[in-house]
Structure formats: C-alpha cells, structure tokens
Design a protein around this motif. Structure first.
Motif, mmCIF file in Angstrom:
data_model
loop_
_atom_site.group_PDB
_atom_site.id
_atom_site.type_symbol
_atom_site.label_atom_id
_atom_site.label_comp_id
_atom_site.label_asym_id
_atom_site.label_seq_id
_atom_site.Cartn_x
_atom_site.Cartn_y
_atom_site.Cartn_z
ATOM 1 N N VAL A 65 0.840 -1.198 0.000
ATOM 2 C CA VAL A 65 0.000 0.000 0.000
ATOM 3 C C VAL A 65 0.878 1.253 0.000
ATOM 4 O O VAL A 65 1.837 1.352 0.763
ATOM 5 C CB VAL A 65 -0.963 -0.015 1.215
ATOM 6 C CG1 VAL A 65 -1.650 1.341 1.379
ATOM 7 C CG2 VAL A 65 -1.988 -1.128 1.052
ATOM 8 N N ASP A 66 0.528 2.203 -0.864
ATOM 9 C CA ASP A 66 1.287 3.450 -1.000
ATOM 10 C C ASP A 66 0.317 4.615 -1.178
ATOM 11 O O ASP A 66 0.085 5.082 -2.294
ATOM 12 C CB ASP A 66 2.255 3.349 -2.178
ATOM 13 C CG ASP A 66 3.237 4.509 -2.236
ATOM 14 O OD1 ASP A 66 3.106 5.466 -1.445
ATOM 15 O OD2 ASP A 66 4.136 4.452 -3.096
ATOM 16 N N ILE A 67 -0.255 5.053 -0.101
ATOM 17 C CA ILE A 67 -1.207 6.165 -0.134
ATOM 18 C C ILE A 67 -0.510 7.453 -0.573
ATOM 19 O O ILE A 67 -1.101 8.300 -1.229
ATOM 20 C CB ILE A 67 -1.908 6.339 1.230
ATOM 21 C CG1 ILE A 67 -2.686 5.066 1.597
ATOM 22 C CG2 ILE A 67 -2.821 7.555 1.236
ATOM 23 C CD1 ILE A 67 -3.774 4.668 0.623
ATOM 24 N N ALA A 68 0.774 7.585 -0.253
ATOM 25 C CA ALA A 68 1.519 8.782 -0.663
ATOM 26 C C ALA A 68 1.576 8.898 -2.188
ATOM 27 O O ALA A 68 1.499 10.003 -2.732
ATOM 28 C CB ALA A 68 2.922 8.763 -0.071
ATOM 29 N N ALA A 69 1.698 7.766 -2.894
ATOM 30 C CA ALA A 69 1.705 7.800 -4.364
ATOM 31 C C ALA A 69 0.358 8.278 -4.882
ATOM 32 O O ALA A 69 0.295 9.067 -5.836
ATOM 33 C CB ALA A 69 2.029 6.418 -4.921
ATOM 34 N N LEU A 70 -0.718 7.802 -4.272
ATOM 35 C CA LEU A 70 -2.048 8.273 -4.664
ATOM 36 C C LEU A 70 -2.168 9.763 -4.407
ATOM 37 O O LEU A 70 -2.675 10.508 -5.250
ATOM 38 C CB LEU A 70 -3.128 7.493 -3.912
ATOM 39 C CG LEU A 70 -4.562 7.991 -4.117
ATOM 40 C CD1 LEU A 70 -4.962 7.960 -5.588
ATOM 41 C CD2 LEU A 70 -5.522 7.176 -3.262
ATOM 42 N N ARG A 71 -1.694 10.220 -3.276
ATOM 43 C CA ARG A 71 -1.752 11.650 -2.959
ATOM 44 C C ARG A 71 -1.003 12.474 -4.002
ATOM 45 O O ARG A 71 -1.499 13.505 -4.473
ATOM 46 C CB ARG A 71 -1.160 11.916 -1.568
ATOM 47 C CG ARG A 71 -1.148 13.393 -1.206
ATOM 48 C CD ARG A 71 -0.501 13.630 0.158
ATOM 49 N NE ARG A 71 -0.423 15.049 0.441
ATOM 50 C CZ ARG A 71 0.624 15.817 0.174
ATOM 51 N NH1 ARG A 71 1.711 15.298 -0.392
ATOM 52 N NH2 ARG A 71 0.605 17.104 0.461
ATOM 53 N N HIS A 168 -7.792 3.132 -11.369
ATOM 54 C CA HIS A 168 -6.419 3.626 -11.443
ATOM 55 C C HIS A 168 -5.957 4.093 -10.063
ATOM 56 O O HIS A 168 -4.848 3.784 -9.627
ATOM 57 C CB HIS A 168 -6.351 4.753 -12.471
ATOM 58 C CG HIS A 168 -5.056 5.477 -12.538
ATOM 59 N ND1 HIS A 168 -3.881 4.874 -12.908
ATOM 60 C CD2 HIS A 168 -4.756 6.768 -12.293
ATOM 61 C CE1 HIS A 168 -2.906 5.771 -12.878
ATOM 62 N NE2 HIS A 168 -3.415 6.919 -12.513
ATOM 63 N N HIS A 169 -6.809 4.819 -9.359
ATOM 64 C CA HIS A 169 -6.455 5.307 -8.022
ATOM 65 C C HIS A 169 -6.271 4.145 -7.054
ATOM 66 O O HIS A 169 -5.327 4.141 -6.261
ATOM 67 C CB HIS A 169 -7.523 6.265 -7.507
ATOM 68 C CG HIS A 169 -7.603 7.521 -8.311
ATOM 69 N ND1 HIS A 169 -8.660 8.390 -8.229
ATOM 70 C CD2 HIS A 169 -6.752 8.052 -9.227
ATOM 71 C CE1 HIS A 169 -8.460 9.400 -9.042
ATOM 72 N NE2 HIS A 169 -7.306 9.214 -9.664
ATOM 73 N N LEU A 170 -7.148 3.160 -7.126
ATOM 74 C CA LEU A 170 -6.988 1.985 -6.258
ATOM 75 C C LEU A 170 -5.698 1.256 -6.591
ATOM 76 O O LEU A 170 -4.963 0.853 -5.700
ATOM 77 C CB LEU A 170 -8.199 1.053 -6.418
ATOM 78 C CG LEU A 170 -8.189 -0.191 -5.532
ATOM 79 C CD1 LEU A 170 -8.139 0.191 -4.059
ATOM 80 C CD2 LEU A 170 -9.411 -1.049 -5.839
ATOM 81 N N GLY A 171 -5.388 1.126 -7.881
ATOM 82 C CA GLY A 171 -4.138 0.489 -8.292
ATOM 83 C C GLY A 171 -2.921 1.235 -7.802
ATOM 84 O O GLY A 171 -1.938 0.621 -7.361
ATOM 85 N N MET A 172 -2.949 2.548 -7.873
ATOM 86 C CA MET A 172 -1.826 3.348 -7.376
ATOM 87 C C MET A 172 -1.648 3.143 -5.876
ATOM 88 O O MET A 172 -0.526 2.985 -5.390
ATOM 89 C CB MET A 172 -2.016 4.818 -7.683
ATOM 90 C CG MET A 172 -1.950 5.136 -9.150
ATOM 91 S SD MET A 172 -1.969 6.894 -9.437
ATOM 92 C CE MET A 172 -0.242 7.245 -9.191
ATOM 93 N N ALA A 173 -2.746 3.153 -5.144
ATOM 94 C CA ALA A 173 -2.673 3.012 -3.686
ATOM 95 C C ALA A 173 -2.194 1.645 -3.254
ATOM 96 O O ALA A 173 -1.550 1.505 -2.218
ATOM 97 C CB ALA A 173 -4.044 3.302 -3.070
ATOM 98 N N THR A 174 -2.463 0.614 -4.071
ATOM 99 C CA THR A 174 -2.065 -0.746 -3.710
ATOM 100 C C THR A 174 -0.731 -1.146 -4.338
ATOM 101 O O THR A 174 -0.278 -2.260 -4.150
ATOM 102 C CB THR A 174 -3.139 -1.765 -4.115
ATOM 103 O OG1 THR A 174 -3.348 -1.691 -5.534
ATOM 104 C CG2 THR A 174 -4.435 -1.522 -3.369
ATOM 105 N N GLY A 175 -0.145 -0.230 -5.099
ATOM 106 C CA GLY A 175 1.147 -0.522 -5.706
ATOM 107 C C GLY A 175 1.063 -1.456 -6.893
ATOM 108 O O GLY A 175 2.081 -1.962 -7.367
ATOM 109 N N SER A 176 -0.137 -1.695 -7.421
ATOM 110 C CA SER A 176 -0.267 -2.652 -8.516
ATOM 111 C C SER A 176 -0.368 -2.003 -9.889
ATOM 112 O O SER A 176 -0.346 -2.694 -10.898
ATOM 113 C CB SER A 176 -1.511 -3.543 -8.286
ATOM 114 O OG SER A 176 -2.692 -2.754 -8.291
ATOM 115 N N MET A 177 -0.450 -0.673 -9.947
ATOM 116 C CA MET A 177 -0.582 -0.008 -11.242
ATOM 117 C C MET A 177 -0.150 1.436 -11.087
ATOM 118 O O MET A 177 -0.504 2.085 -10.115
ATOM 119 C CB MET A 177 -2.033 -0.085 -11.712
ATOM 120 C CG MET A 177 -2.334 0.789 -12.878
ATOM 121 S SD MET A 177 -4.051 0.734 -13.449
ATOM 122 C CE MET A 177 -5.029 0.547 -11.983
ATOM 123 N N VAL A 178 0.583 1.926 -12.046
ATOM 124 C CA VAL A 178 0.912 3.355 -12.047
ATOM 125 C C VAL A 178 0.184 4.001 -13.204
ATOM 126 O O VAL A 178 -0.754 4.723 -13.021
ATOM 127 C CB VAL A 178 2.441 3.579 -12.119
ATOM 128 C CG1 VAL A 178 2.755 5.059 -12.177
ATOM 129 C CG2 VAL A 178 3.116 2.945 -10.918
#
Length: 179
Positions: A65-71, A168-178
């Motif tokens: 999980v990478d909430i900072a990437a989503l932010r 896309h946002h869920l993928g970014m937050a879970t580290g599975s998609m940029v």
C-alpha cells in the motif's frame, strides 16, 4: 382516544428525522440522526474512499500500500485542472491542444497527458497523438464521426473521459498499477 394519541406520537417520531435535516438550529449541536456524507476536499475524499476499501478487504497486502503515491497523483490532477495553460485549435475531425509543460501545472501535464492519450484512444476509438515540442505538449484528438464532441469537451473534458480513474487510483494506492 388512545389510538389517536398513539398515531399522533408515531407521526411526530416519523417526522423528527425530516425536521432534524431541515432544522436551522445554530446552537452548535448537530442532530444525532443526520451525518455528513462528504468527507471533505476532493483529494481527501478520494483517499478516504480508497482507505475504507483497503481496510474492508481482508486480502489487502499492506506491505504494498502506498497512499503517498495516490496523494501525489491527486495533486497532479488538481494542478493539471487548475494550472495547466492550454490553447486550442480546431483541426479537421477534431482539435489540437498546445499545453505548456512549464509552471505549476507543467510537471503534471508532462506526466498525465502522455499517459492518458492512449487510454482515451482505447476508451473511445478516437485518434489521440501526443508530441513533445519544446516547452509544450501538442495533443491532437480526432475522429471521423465525433469531431464536434471532441471540440465541445476540450482539453479538460477529454482528460476526464473514461471510467478508469477510480480503478487507477486503487491500483496506485495498492502498488499494482501506475499508468
């Protein structure tokens, strides 16, 4: 008489939540029966929604999980929408957008437009070409049948096309998609 009293009491209780929703009590006490549904500013709301989904899923891989990437992405979205400098020209069958890659919105433009262009093509079937030209991105979107739609949507509308943003946002937050 008792039946009328019970009916009157039941009617009052049934109307209480409606009254509470429309009450203008400024004493600083929010009614217990009404809760706000908006968690705040848009980026905060998007993060709150993703966090709730992750917490509800027992299979969430918390190490990824990478909430900072989503932010960071949500900040890019905001910068693109509020600060991108765009000029538009009509071309046969569509529009061409000259978007500055400098200034507050420029970095967001540089990341988001090249990533979104092929997604737009996949979602719509429209031609979507991006060229880097010095301090600007030139994005041309055309269609033999939808030129008027493309022109009406303009740059910002085209950036919002598609139902891929939330996954896309869920993928970014879970580290599975940029992108």
């Amino acid at each position: 008489m008792l039946r009328h009293t019970i009916f009157a009491i039941a009617t009052l209780f049934a109307a209480a939540p409606v009254y509470a929703q429309h009450s203008h009590d400024h004493a600083g006490h929010a009614p217990q029966t009404v809760l706000p549904t908006e968690p705040g500013q848009g980026a905060f709301a998007a993060i709150a929604e993703i966090v709730a989904m992750l917490r509800a899923n027992p299979e969430t891989d918390w190490s990824a999980v990478d909430i900072a990437a989503l932010r960071r992405h949500l900040i890019d979205m905001d910068n693109l929408v509020t600060h991108a400098k765009v000029t538009t020209e009509d071309v046969p069958e569509g529009a061409r957008f000259h978007v500055q890659t400098t200034g507050t919105g420029g970095a967001a433009v540089s990341r988001m437009v090249p990533a979104h262009a092929p997604v737009l093509r996949a979602d719509t079937g429209w031609e979507s070409q991006v060229l880097l030209n010095g301090d600007e991105i030139v994005w041309t979107v055309t269609s033999q049948t939808d030129a008027e739609v493309i022109r009406a949507l303009g740059f910002f509308g085209l950036m919002a096309v598609g139902n891929h943003h939330q996954p896309h946002h869920l993928g970014m937050a879970t580290g599975s998609m940029v992108h």
